[in-house]
Scaffold this motif. Sequence first.
Motif, PDB file in Angstrom:
ATOM      1  N   TRP A 194       4.553 -16.083  10.150  1.00  0.00           N
ATOM      2  CA  TRP A 194       3.204 -15.536  10.298  1.00  0.00           C
ATOM      3  C   TRP A 194       3.158 -14.053   9.947  1.00  0.00           C
ATOM      4  CZ3 TRP A 194      -0.018 -19.079   9.789  1.00  0.00           C
ATOM      5  CH2 TRP A 194       0.176 -20.331  10.373  1.00  0.00           C
ATOM      6  N   SER A 195       4.248 -13.355  10.206  1.00  0.00           N
ATOM      7  CA  SER A 195       4.339 -11.960   9.768  1.00  0.00           C
ATOM      8  C   SER A 195       4.379 -11.903   8.243  1.00  0.00           C
ATOM      9  CB  SER A 195       5.592 -11.294  10.347  1.00  0.00           C
ATOM     10  OG  SER A 195       5.520 -11.231  11.751  1.00  0.00           O
ATOM     11  N   PHE A 196       5.077 -12.862   7.647  1.00  0.00           N
ATOM     12  CA  PHE A 196       5.142 -12.951   6.191  1.00  0.00           C
ATOM     13  C   PHE A 196       3.740 -13.167   5.614  1.00  0.00           C
ATOM     14  CE2 PHE A 196       5.560 -15.076   2.135  1.00  0.00           C
ATOM     15  CZ  PHE A 196       6.629 -14.445   1.533  1.00  0.00           C
ATOM     16  N   VAL A 197       2.977 -14.073   6.221  1.00  0.00           N
ATOM     17  CA  VAL A 197       1.607 -14.342   5.768  1.00  0.00           C
ATOM     18  C   VAL A 197       0.745 -13.093   5.931  1.00  0.00           C
ATOM     19  CG1 VAL A 197      -0.494 -15.662   6.253  1.00  0.00           C
ATOM     20  CG2 VAL A 197       1.726 -16.819   6.222  1.00  0.00           C
ATOM     21  N   PHE A 198       0.888 -12.399   7.078  1.00  0.00           N
ATOM     22  CA  PHE A 198       0.111 -11.172   7.321  1.00  0.00           C
ATOM     23  C   PHE A 198       0.381 -10.140   6.242  1.00  0.00           C
ATOM     24  CE2 PHE A 198       0.302  -6.790   8.876  1.00  0.00           C
ATOM     25  CZ  PHE A 198      -1.040  -6.574   9.163  1.00  0.00           C
ATOM     26  N   HIS A 199       1.659  -9.908   5.937  1.00  0.00           N
ATOM     27  CA  HIS A 199       1.996  -8.892   4.937  1.00  0.00           C
ATOM     28  C   HIS A 199       1.541  -9.306   3.533  1.00  0.00           C
ATOM     29  CE1 HIS A 199       4.147  -5.732   7.085  1.00  0.00           C
ATOM     30  NE2 HIS A 199       4.603  -6.675   7.884  1.00  0.00           N
ATOM     31  N   THR A 200       1.563 -10.608   3.250  1.00  0.00           N
ATOM     32  CA  THR A 200       1.065 -11.084   1.961  1.00  0.00           C
ATOM     33  C   THR A 200      -0.416 -10.759   1.814  1.00  0.00           C
ATOM     34  OG1 THR A 200       2.687 -12.883   1.861  1.00  0.00           O
ATOM     35  CG2 THR A 200       0.708 -13.123   0.506  1.00  0.00           C
ATOM     36  N   LEU A 201      -1.189 -11.038   2.873  1.00  0.00           N
ATOM     37  CA  LEU A 201      -2.626 -10.731   2.859  1.00  0.00           C
ATOM     38  C   LEU A 201      -2.858  -9.223   2.821  1.00  0.00           C
ATOM     39  CD1 LEU A 201      -3.876 -13.342   5.488  1.00  0.00           C
ATOM     40  CD2 LEU A 201      -4.086 -13.471   2.995  1.00  0.00           C
ATOM     41  N   PHE A 202      -2.020  -8.464   3.540  1.00  0.00           N
ATOM     42  CA  PHE A 202      -2.161  -7.007   3.569  1.00  0.00           C
ATOM     43  C   PHE A 202      -1.883  -6.404   2.191  1.00  0.00           C
ATOM     44  CE2 PHE A 202      -0.470  -2.703   4.197  1.00  0.00           C
ATOM     45  CZ  PHE A 202      -1.511  -2.130   4.928  1.00  0.00           C
ATOM     46  N   ILE A 203      -0.838  -6.905   1.507  1.00  0.00           N
ATOM     47  CA  ILE A 203      -0.490  -6.406   0.174  1.00  0.00           C
ATOM     48  C   ILE A 203      -1.666  -6.572  -0.786  1.00  0.00           C
ATOM     49  CG2 ILE A 203       0.953  -6.866  -1.867  1.00  0.00           C
ATOM     50  CD1 ILE A 203       3.181  -7.680   0.216  1.00  0.00           C
ATOM     51  N   TRP A 204      -2.222  -7.773  -0.812  1.00  0.00           N
ATOM     52  CA  TRP A 204      -3.327  -8.031  -1.733  1.00  0.00           C
ATOM     53  C   TRP A 204      -4.607  -7.349  -1.273  1.00  0.00           C
ATOM     54  CZ3 TRP A 204      -3.292  -9.982  -6.562  1.00  0.00           C
ATOM     55  CH2 TRP A 204      -2.079 -10.498  -6.997  1.00  0.00           C
ATOM     56  N   GLY A 205      -4.751  -7.160   0.033  1.00  0.00           N
ATOM     57  CA  GLY A 205      -5.878  -6.388   0.550  1.00  0.00           C
ATOM     58  C   GLY A 205      -5.808  -4.944   0.066  1.00  0.00           C
ATOM     59  N   CYS A 206      -4.597  -4.387   0.045  1.00  0.00           N
ATOM     60  CA  CYS A 206      -4.385  -3.016  -0.463  1.00  0.00           C
ATOM     61  C   CYS A 206      -4.718  -2.932  -1.949  1.00  0.00           C
ATOM     62  CB  CYS A 206      -2.941  -2.578  -0.233  1.00  0.00           C
ATOM     63  SG  CYS A 206      -2.567  -2.127   1.476  1.00  0.00           S
ATOM     64  N   TYR A 207      -4.302  -3.952  -2.718  1.00  0.00           N
ATOM     65  CA  TYR A 207      -4.601  -3.958  -4.151  1.00  0.00           C
ATOM     66  C   TYR A 207      -6.113  -3.941  -4.399  1.00  0.00           C
ATOM     67  CZ  TYR A 207       0.309  -5.246  -5.025  1.00  0.00           C
ATOM     68  OH  TYR A 207       1.680  -5.265  -5.090  1.00  0.00           O
ATOM     69  N   ILE A 208      -6.815  -4.784  -3.652  1.00  0.00           N
ATOM     70  CA  ILE A 208      -8.280  -4.857  -3.811  1.00  0.00           C
ATOM     71  C   ILE A 208      -8.931  -3.566  -3.338  1.00  0.00           C
ATOM     72  CG2 ILE A 208     -10.370  -6.041  -3.024  1.00  0.00           C
ATOM     73  CD1 ILE A 208      -8.614  -8.622  -2.862  1.00  0.00           C
ATOM     74  N   ALA A 209      -8.467  -3.027  -2.210  1.00  0.00           N
ATOM     75  CA  ALA A 209      -9.056  -1.808  -1.642  1.00  0.00           C
ATOM     76  C   ALA A 209      -8.839  -0.604  -2.563  1.00  0.00           C
ATOM     77  CB  ALA A 209      -8.461  -1.533  -0.266  1.00  0.00           C
ATOM     78  N   MET A 210      -7.649  -0.494  -3.166  1.00  0.00           N
ATOM     79  CA  MET A 210      -7.386   0.645  -4.049  1.00  0.00           C
ATOM     80  C   MET A 210      -8.258   0.573  -5.297  1.00  0.00           C
ATOM     81  SD  MET A 210      -3.529  -0.206  -5.539  1.00  0.00           S
ATOM     82  CE  MET A 210      -3.422   1.275  -6.544  1.00  0.00           C
ATOM     83  N   PHE A 211      -8.634  -0.638  -5.699  1.00  0.00           N
ATOM     84  CA  PHE A 211      -9.556  -0.820  -6.816  1.00  0.00           C
ATOM     85  C   PHE A 211     -10.984  -0.471  -6.389  1.00  0.00           C
ATOM     86  CE2 PHE A 211     -12.272  -3.226  -9.688  1.00  0.00           C
ATOM     87  CZ  PHE A 211     -11.665  -3.069 -10.915  1.00  0.00           C
ATOM     88  N   TRP A 212     -11.370  -0.937  -5.210  1.00  0.00           N
ATOM     89  CA  TRP A 212     -12.731  -0.708  -4.692  1.00  0.00           C
ATOM     90  C   TRP A 212     -13.001   0.779  -4.484  1.00  0.00           C
ATOM     91  CZ3 TRP A 212     -14.479   1.156   0.141  1.00  0.00           C
ATOM     92  CH2 TRP A 212     -15.835   0.972   0.393  1.00  0.00           C
ATOM     93  N   ILE A 213     -12.012   1.512  -4.002  1.00  0.00           N
ATOM     94  CA  ILE A 213     -12.160   2.936  -3.721  1.00  0.00           C
ATOM     95  C   ILE A 213     -12.528   3.734  -4.982  1.00  0.00           C
ATOM     96  CG2 ILE A 213     -10.775   5.010  -3.226  1.00  0.00           C
ATOM     97  CD1 ILE A 213     -11.666   3.737  -0.700  1.00  0.00           C
ATOM     98  N   ILE A 214     -12.010   3.322  -6.127  1.00  0.00           N
ATOM     99  CA  ILE A 214     -12.227   4.053  -7.375  1.00  0.00           C
ATOM    100  C   ILE A 214     -13.703   4.065  -7.769  1.00  0.00           C
ATOM    101  CG2 ILE A 214     -11.698   4.053  -9.868  1.00  0.00           C
ATOM    102  CD1 ILE A 214      -9.470   5.179  -8.172  1.00  0.00           C
ATOM    103  N   LYS A 215     -14.506   3.158  -7.223  1.00  0.00           N
ATOM    104  CA  LYS A 215     -15.932   3.131  -7.589  1.00  0.00           C
ATOM    105  C   LYS A 215     -16.630   4.437  -7.222  1.00  0.00           C
ATOM    106  CE  LYS A 215     -18.372   1.234  -3.543  1.00  0.00           C
ATOM    107  NZ  LYS A 215     -19.363   0.233  -3.136  1.00  0.00           N
ATOM    108  N   PHE A 216     -16.085   5.165  -6.245  1.00  0.00           N
ATOM    109  CA  PHE A 216     -16.706   6.422  -5.823  1.00  0.00           C
ATOM    110  C   PHE A 216     -16.407   7.590  -6.771  1.00  0.00           C
ATOM    111  CE2 PHE A 216     -16.144   4.060  -1.784  1.00  0.00           C
ATOM    112  CZ  PHE A 216     -17.491   3.916  -1.466  1.00  0.00           C
ATOM    113  N   THR A 217     -15.570   7.341  -7.793  1.00  0.00           N
ATOM    114  CA  THR A 217     -15.250   8.412  -8.743  1.00  0.00           C
ATOM    115  C   THR A 217     -16.203   8.431  -9.931  1.00  0.00           C
ATOM    116  OG1 THR A 217     -13.687   7.027  -9.995  1.00  0.00           O
ATOM    117  CG2 THR A 217     -12.795   8.265  -8.125  1.00  0.00           C
TER     118      THR A 217
END
Length: 321
Positions: free
Chosen positions: A214-237
């Motif tokens: 379950w920790s493995f699943v959490f980190h998998t979701l967190f990794i891809w959440g970070c990828y999406i979030a780092m893309f989303w943040i750029i919209k403010f530039t």
Amino acid sequence: MNLNLKKTLKTILPIALGVFLVWYWYDSTAPADRQKILYYIKEADLFWVGISVLLGVLGHISRAVRWNYLLEPLGYKPKLSNNVLIILMSYFANLGIPRMGEILRPTALTTYEDVPFEQGLGTIVTERVIDVIMLFSIIAITLVLQTDVILGFVEQAGLSPNGILTLMVIGLIGLLFFFLFIKKSNHKLALKIKSLVSGLMAGLLSIFKMKNKWSFVFHTLFIWGCYIAMFWIIKFTVLETTDLSLNQLMVAFVAGAIAMMVTNGGIGLYPIMVSKALSVFGISQVSGDAFGWIMWIAQTLMIVVFGAISFLLLPLLNRNR
């Protein structure tokens, strides 16, 4: 084909394709538009770019933690710092030579943590299987959420949705027959494919047997959440993209992810694909290109800077090895 020539072509062609696409973008963009895009890039708010880079680094740290969950059942638990440095170093190596990082990672793990090369490589293959599943899941969710928009874009491009659906059905039927043939065949190539699929399935199923699944699943979701979030943040530039919703940006995220798979580090193709995807939502080519280039430059610089530092730090921190 000569083996050395084949290896050389595998290295040179992706880089050459990326360089060609950069030239193509430059040549097909009007001088006035290029000046506007460069202005957007130069004036990009470094606060948002910094947040995006920070999210990317957090994703890599989480990947390092997740890697240990795959190594623990094998009897190994490398230092987290070594894992992080090895991962950043491998991504840096991939920018120069495609897939070099996949060889560098288990090699470095063997050197500094005494993990056998084959076992280290096996965990990396398992990681890749999980990441492919996550990417396809994100693509499927995006298609469901933005079906009307994507179909409209396909029609504008002069393609028939019914024709595409027909091709997909034919492709699936062909794939089914191919797998049935492989399953029954004793040909050398068929046996290799069956062995590969068997290994991938074993790696995938091993996740459900691990202690920290379950920790493995959490980190998998967190990794891809970070990828999406780092893309989303750029919209403010970029002023024109600030009001885009997450659902809309996901279409561009998927386009960018595909570009990263096709070319070496997404060079040249990434900004083009992202810009084309954003145009579906009425974003001008100038703003779309600026968004794509800012995102690509930010994540590439992150890999180059932290990857180069990792190359220096890893042997220094493991001087006794």
